[in-house]
Every structure is written in C-alpha cells, then in structure tokens.
Design a protein around this motif. Sequence first.
Motif, short mmCIF file in Angstrom:
data_model
loop_
_atom_site.label_atom_id
_atom_site.label_comp_id
_atom_site.label_asym_id
_atom_site.label_seq_id
_atom_site.Cartn_x
_atom_site.Cartn_y
_atom_site.Cartn_z
N THR A 29 7.02 -1.00 -16.45
CA THR A 29 8.12 -0.11 -16.85
C THR A 29 7.65 1.34 -16.84
O THR A 29 8.39 2.25 -16.44
N GLY A 30 6.41 1.55 -17.26
CA GLY A 30 5.85 2.91 -17.25
C GLY A 30 5.84 3.49 -15.84
O GLY A 30 6.15 4.67 -15.64
N ILE A 31 5.50 2.66 -14.87
CA ILE A 31 5.46 3.17 -13.47
C ILE A 31 6.89 3.51 -13.02
O ILE A 31 7.14 4.55 -12.40
N HIS A 140 5.59 9.12 1.73
CA HIS A 140 5.45 10.21 0.77
C HIS A 140 4.75 9.82 -0.54
O HIS A 140 4.47 10.68 -1.36
N TRP A 141 4.53 8.55 -0.75
CA TRP A 141 3.91 8.12 -2.01
C TRP A 141 2.54 7.48 -1.78
O TRP A 141 1.95 6.94 -2.70
N CYS A 142 2.09 7.56 -0.53
CA CYS A 142 0.89 6.79 -0.17
C CYS A 142 -0.35 7.24 -0.94
O CYS A 142 -1.20 6.42 -1.28
N THR A 143 -0.44 8.53 -1.24
CA THR A 143 -1.64 9.00 -1.95
C THR A 143 -1.35 9.21 -3.43
O THR A 143 -2.12 9.84 -4.15
N PHE A 144 -0.22 8.68 -3.87
CA PHE A 144 0.18 8.91 -5.27
C PHE A 144 -0.44 7.86 -6.19
O PHE A 144 -0.39 6.66 -5.91
N ASP A 145 -1.03 8.36 -7.29
CA ASP A 145 -1.58 7.46 -8.30
C ASP A 145 -0.57 7.40 -9.45
O ASP A 145 -0.40 8.39 -10.18
N HIS A 290 -20.02 4.87 -9.49
CA HIS A 290 -19.22 4.03 -8.57
C HIS A 290 -17.77 3.95 -9.06
O HIS A 290 -17.51 3.36 -10.11
N PRO A 291 -16.84 4.55 -8.29
CA PRO A 291 -15.43 4.56 -8.72
C PRO A 291 -14.63 3.42 -8.10
O PRO A 291 -15.17 2.59 -7.37
N LYS A 292 -13.35 3.38 -8.40
CA LYS A 292 -12.40 2.44 -7.76
C LYS A 292 -11.62 3.22 -6.71
O LYS A 292 -11.28 4.38 -6.94
N LEU A 293 -11.30 2.55 -5.62
CA LEU A 293 -10.62 3.29 -4.54
C LEU A 293 -9.11 3.16 -4.57
O LEU A 293 -8.42 3.76 -3.74
N ILE A 294 -8.59 2.36 -5.46
CA ILE A 294 -7.12 2.31 -5.63
C ILE A 294 -6.81 2.41 -7.14
O ILE A 294 -7.70 2.11 -7.96
N PRO A 303 -11.83 8.45 -7.10
CA PRO A 303 -12.55 9.68 -6.71
C PRO A 303 -11.81 10.94 -7.16
O PRO A 303 -12.45 11.91 -7.59
N ALA A 304 -10.48 10.93 -7.11
CA ALA A 304 -9.74 12.13 -7.54
C ALA A 304 -9.94 12.39 -9.03
O ALA A 304 -10.08 13.54 -9.46
#
Length: 492
Positions: A29-31, A140-145, A290-294, A303-304
């Motif tokens: 619901t938050g998303i 348009h949302w592909c790089t959106f977290d 070491h981060p997560k990529l998604i 990384p962002a």
Amino acid sequence: MFEPPYPPYDPKDKSGYETVVKRWPVILTGIIDTIYRIDHHLGVSLETSDATSEDVTKGQEKIAEGKGIIEKIGKLKYEMARDRPLEPIPDDGEAFIDVYNAELKRLEQDKNHTWFTAPWLFAECYLYRLLRSYFCQTTHWCTFDPFSFQKEETFRSSGKAIYQLAKMMHELQVDKQELIGDSEKLGVLFKEMIQMCLWGNATDLSLLTHLSHDDIAHLQTVGKEAQQARKEFILKDDQDNVWSHLTSLQDNDVTVDFVLDNAGFELFTDFVFADFLVTYTPHVSRVVFHPKLIPWFVSDVTPADFSSTIPNLLSDTFFPPPKPVGGTETPGVDEVKALPPSRPEEHEYLRNMVTRWQSYIDSGVFSLSVPLDTPLGAPNSKADFWTSSRPYWDLKEKAPLVFNGLSKSGLVIFKGDLNYRKLTGDIKWPVSTPFETAIGPLAGSFPILSLRTNKADVVVGISQEIADKLDVAGEKWRVNGKYALVSFVPRT
Ligand code: F6P
Ligand code: MG
C-alpha cells in the motif's frame, strides 16, 4: 548441494503468517501511495506549468505507466490475501528470472507455491524481485526506487543519534595517539563499536511499519548507558573471539567486507565502525561495502543510497534542527534553510568525520563492490547474488566471483536479520545448533561475523534453556528486534 535436515520457516508459523497478512500488504500500500502522489503532482504540474508538448507527452506516458504499476500491485495484494499461487517472474531482462521460476515450479510440485504455503524467506525475496519487474518493464519508472523517500525521511529523523555518535568519534580523535598504542583499550572500544553497529540494525523499515519517527529515534539512542543496558539482550556473544581474530592477523594489508543491510542510520553506523577499524586499529587497511542492486526489503542499501549518504551528512540542512523547547512546531523548508546550525560543535564533529570518510572513498580505503553510479537492476556478477533467493551456503557454487573476493577477506561482516536468515537458510534449526553447523558449507571459507537483531524466527547458537526461559516469560524474543546475536566463525 547442501541439504539441511529440517524444513524452512513458512507462513504456517505465526510470524510468517503475520507477515503475509499484515506487513506485506502495508508495504505494498505504501508503494501505491508513493506512485499515486508522484502521478498526481506530475498531472498538476503539467496543467499549470508552461511545459513543452514533448514534456507533456512524456509526463502523460509516465502517469499512465504509474497507473499500470498501481494496478499490478493492487492485483498482487488481492491475490496475496486469497492465497493464490505466486506468478512466474516475467521475462524482464534482469537477474534470476530462471532461478525464481525454477524454484516456483519445484514448490508447485509439492503444492507449496501459494502465498500462505511458500517458504517465508523465498516468498519475501520473490516479492521484491517481482516488484522490481513491475518497474523495470517501464520507460519512466525503470530507475525509480519506490522506497527512496521513506529511506531518506527516516535518515533525516536520525539526527540526534548521528550527532551523538559524531561527538563520540571526535572524543576518540582527541585521544588518538594514546589509543593507537593501547591494545587493551582498543579491545574495549572495539566492543563498543560492534554494539553500536549491531543495534544500528534495530531500525529496519520493512519491519517497523507501525512506528512513528519519534519511536524510531528513541530506538536509536546510542549512549554508553544504553549500550550497557542492552548487553543482556545479546543472546550469543562472540565479541571477544572476533577481536582475538582481528588482532591475530599478521598480514599488513587486511580488508574487511561489510555485506550491508539498511540505508540511513544503520549504514551510518557501518561507516563509523569501518572508520574505527581503519583509523584506530593497526589491523585493517581497507573496507569494501556490498550493496543490493535492486530495491530490497524496503530499506536495504542500493548504490544510490550509498552515494548520497556522505553528501547528505555534509549538508547543513539535511537534518532538521531540534524542536524548540516547549514547542512542537516543525519549521518550514525555508525557515530551516535560514536557521544557523543549532549545534555548531556537533556539526563540526560530524563534518570532520564525514570528510575523512570521503577522503577514504577517494583514496580507495573505503569502496563499494560495484561502481558508485551503478543504476538499479544493472546486472553485475559482483553483487547480483545478494538479491537472489539462494541461501548463502550456495555462494561458492553460484557466485564464484563474489566467493573468491570474500575468500581473501580478513573479516566478512554480515549485517542484519535478512543476511542472518540467508546464512542459516531460514531453516527450523533447533536453537542449540552451532552457528557453524547452521551455515552449512560456508563455514570456514572466510572469517564470518554476523551482527543481527532478531526480527524473524530462526535462531541458533544459544542454549535451549535460555530459549525456554524467554518463551515462558512470554517474550517475542525471536522477532521483536529487542534481542540480538553476535555470531563469529573463523576461517579453517
Ligand atoms: O521479519 C521482519 C523482516 O522484514 C524480515 O522479513 C526480514 O528478514 C527482516 O525483517 C529485515 O530486517 P533487516 O533489515 O535487519 O535484514
Ligand atoms: Mg534490511
């Protein structure tokens, strides 16, 4: 292939059940809310600003794609509540489609492929991978977290604890020369640092769906007394063994690896710990994160997130000033900008420390395992593994590049609950199972330190007696984040 002798936890167990019934729907619901708000603002601005026709076309496309994602998430919520089967991950060109879908097929054969029957850990990893597919198939949302606002908001409300820790590090700086030569004092401090980093994991956005920001700030209180008081909540405590291990390292070029967990405050505590290791102890030369990529389990570091942490900490306006005494009004954005730093010394301490971190990043003393500007979803064999559904005992076979890198490490620190679940396979091990048994063939490959506050059922390495006592006391000690485990296994 390692076959554990017990099954994994699933939603037939209470915590797993509550997760499917309550926690995941709240997250979904938050998303939906986030996308809805962005779509709404965009719609208004397209109508009111002097946007070019090209902007309008793109904006409208984005709004339509946003609506599409909302629809998919709505359908997902509906299916989850009705215990429908987990759909295959669509062919979206990103990692692990086959891995997730092959496991789904296998679960289907056992009739364990629905939301209330699939193993909890698998279904939760699958959920974040499926969500990623909704975003990455759009333009348009592909790089959106979808969790970035939430992560940043919570980070902003951590100012109090952050300034407190910066002050502590400043005090260390004053005694630096004395400390460096005093192994005993360093050992004591090392434990303070481990604990600070451990309890930094108590704040996790995927779990804290009902807490206010004030509650979270309270959880983050990191004063020495609080640390002392919390010691009794560390049910397994290998802190001395880790310190002996570090001090025994002969190599003068030692790397420590952090398999990260959450962004914001927890990542801040990871940096503080890493800083302590390289600045004060003679045992560590370099730290790799070491981060997560998604977008992963809501609050995990991408990384962002990693890249924005230092600029945020260096900004004078990132943390809102403390509320005026006796007043509850929060100043508006412009007022905040106009306010002089409310704690000039603390700002200075924070600035000094974080500037040192930046210099460590510039010189390679601190680094991320992937380029800092790695976009979401970009395949990278140095980091993909962390967002598969696989237990970590598969690391050697399934991610040899990562395994080989970690094999050279002086210490690999696995942060947080999810990493612990993956280390132990989220298996229903009896609590008295030794940690090194529960992590299967990974044990002995490299020195492993897991720092975990308990948020899910799996617990090993403690006596049955302690577990029984806590159960009798009616404590939700396995899941309420109040208890913790510091588990260490050396290289063999
Ligand atoms: O049970 C709570 C939970 O969301 C688990 O699903 C997950 O393992 C964990 O919390 C995430 O916590 P952490 O950020 O510490 O890994
Ligand atoms: Mg997490």
